[in-house]
Design an enzyme around this catalytic site. Sequence first.
Site, PDB file in Angstrom:
ATOM      1  CE1 TYR A  64      -3.828  -2.266   0.767  1.00 45.50           C
ATOM      2  CE2 TYR A  64      -2.719  -2.862   2.807  1.00 45.50           C
ATOM      3  CZ  TYR A  64      -3.727  -3.068   1.894  1.00 45.50           C
ATOM      4  OH  TYR A  64      -4.636  -4.053   2.118  1.00 45.50           O
ATOM      5  CB  CYS A  76      15.653 -13.500  -2.656  1.00 47.91           C
ATOM      6  SG  CYS A  76      17.056 -13.952  -1.637  1.00 47.91           S
ATOM      7  CD  GLU A  77       9.553 -10.462  -5.120  1.00 53.11           C
ATOM      8  OE1 GLU A  77       8.630  -9.982  -5.721  1.00 53.11           O
ATOM      9  OE2 GLU A  77       9.601 -11.652  -4.789  1.00 53.11           O
TER      10      GLU A  77
END
Length: 416
Positions: free
Chosen positions: A309, A335-336
């Site tokens: 959000y 891992c992002e």
Amino acid sequence: MPKSKFNMLKSQLLKITEDYGSPVYVYDAEKIASQYKRLTDAFKDVKHLKINYAVKALSNISILKLFKTLGSGIDTVSIQEVQLGLAAGFLPEQIIFTPNGVSLAEIEEASKLGVQINIDNLSILEQFGTKHPNVPVCIRINPHVMAGGNSNISVGHIDSKFGISIHQIPHLLRIIENTKMTINGIHMHTGSDILDIDVFLYASEILFETAKQFKNLEFIDFGSGFKVPYKQGDIETNIEELGKKLTRKFNAFCKDYGKDLILAFEPGKFLVSESGNFLTKVNAVKQTTSTVFAQVDSGFNHLIRPMFYGSHHEIINISNPNGRERFYTVVGYICETDTFGNNRRINEINEGDILCFKNAGAYCFSMASNYNSRFRPAEVLWYNKKAHLIRKSETFDDIIKNQVEIDFKKEKVLTN
Ligand SMILES: *Cc1c(COP(=O)(O)O)cnc(C)c1O
């Protein structure tokens, strides 16, 4: 942010991470109780007031039991939340079921349990009314009012999937006449961020106008969407002012209607957001060419609101509260990209420090996942000046338990 109240708890929060590990969610029961009281005080001049806490914001059974001790009912959006409420000891009549897009079968299942049904779709209403004309139902109206915030969280507007449009009232009345069903409540929930009381009052006028067309009402439910501050200078719903203004309109409506109805609300965020602290440990401080990252032992698997959000959660270094302030970008270990806060001014961070995320009560744990095969964290309720563990941290067994292994030795090997 009222720092004094926070500082009172700082040493306790550190102790909790020592006792229960990190990351961990900690909720302050006193804050929940004081928000509940603020709301009931604001509407003290309404004869019959009913607060139904929105379970989806924070659905731990001990939190539900706490709400029960406060005198609250609950608002549920799935049959599982209904079952959780019953397990927490709520009576069916203290539960309202306000789903969206669920099957007729699920609505019938909830109805069989004796909870108040709230229907937001004419097709389901017609089918339910035909089969069960003697079960009184509440209807969710979409007044088509934008109550602020961004388009993700303003559910009253014209293209929203929520509610029965006020323009469909003639069809709605025909269904009621044909099925002989009873409408005992009328409801709206215009979204999660009421910036402007006047917008809310305008929507309530539409609800009152609609309500006049139903002769057997017992309650009017004004939903929620009350805003709480997430950072200094944030607009907050002035609940006291809303209380005064809506009470006047509601009491006048009841007089015209000829009956003292129940005024209902179903807040989530307002009641639990500020009670929550999410505590994480700094794994690494990483200097790049452009910024200093503080990497904590969590990610959007545990707290998705900043990425989902764009929500702002204050981040405080409770291990070094008097340290020199520096700029940090606080990120997780997923891992992002999982940025919690960009370019924040925080007291100097060392590896091993505990960072506290504020406003972590609503839509934080309840939206957590096992992404990256990580465990969901423990939850602790701070009640009567003591820490009570209300959910254990997961273990590897939770990750593996519903997975089914194929025995490839018994199968033909795939070749290409
Ligand atoms: C989510 C929800 C609420 C609670 O909204 P908050 O913004 O957390 O107060 C209330 N009613 C319904 C029907 C909901 O879906």
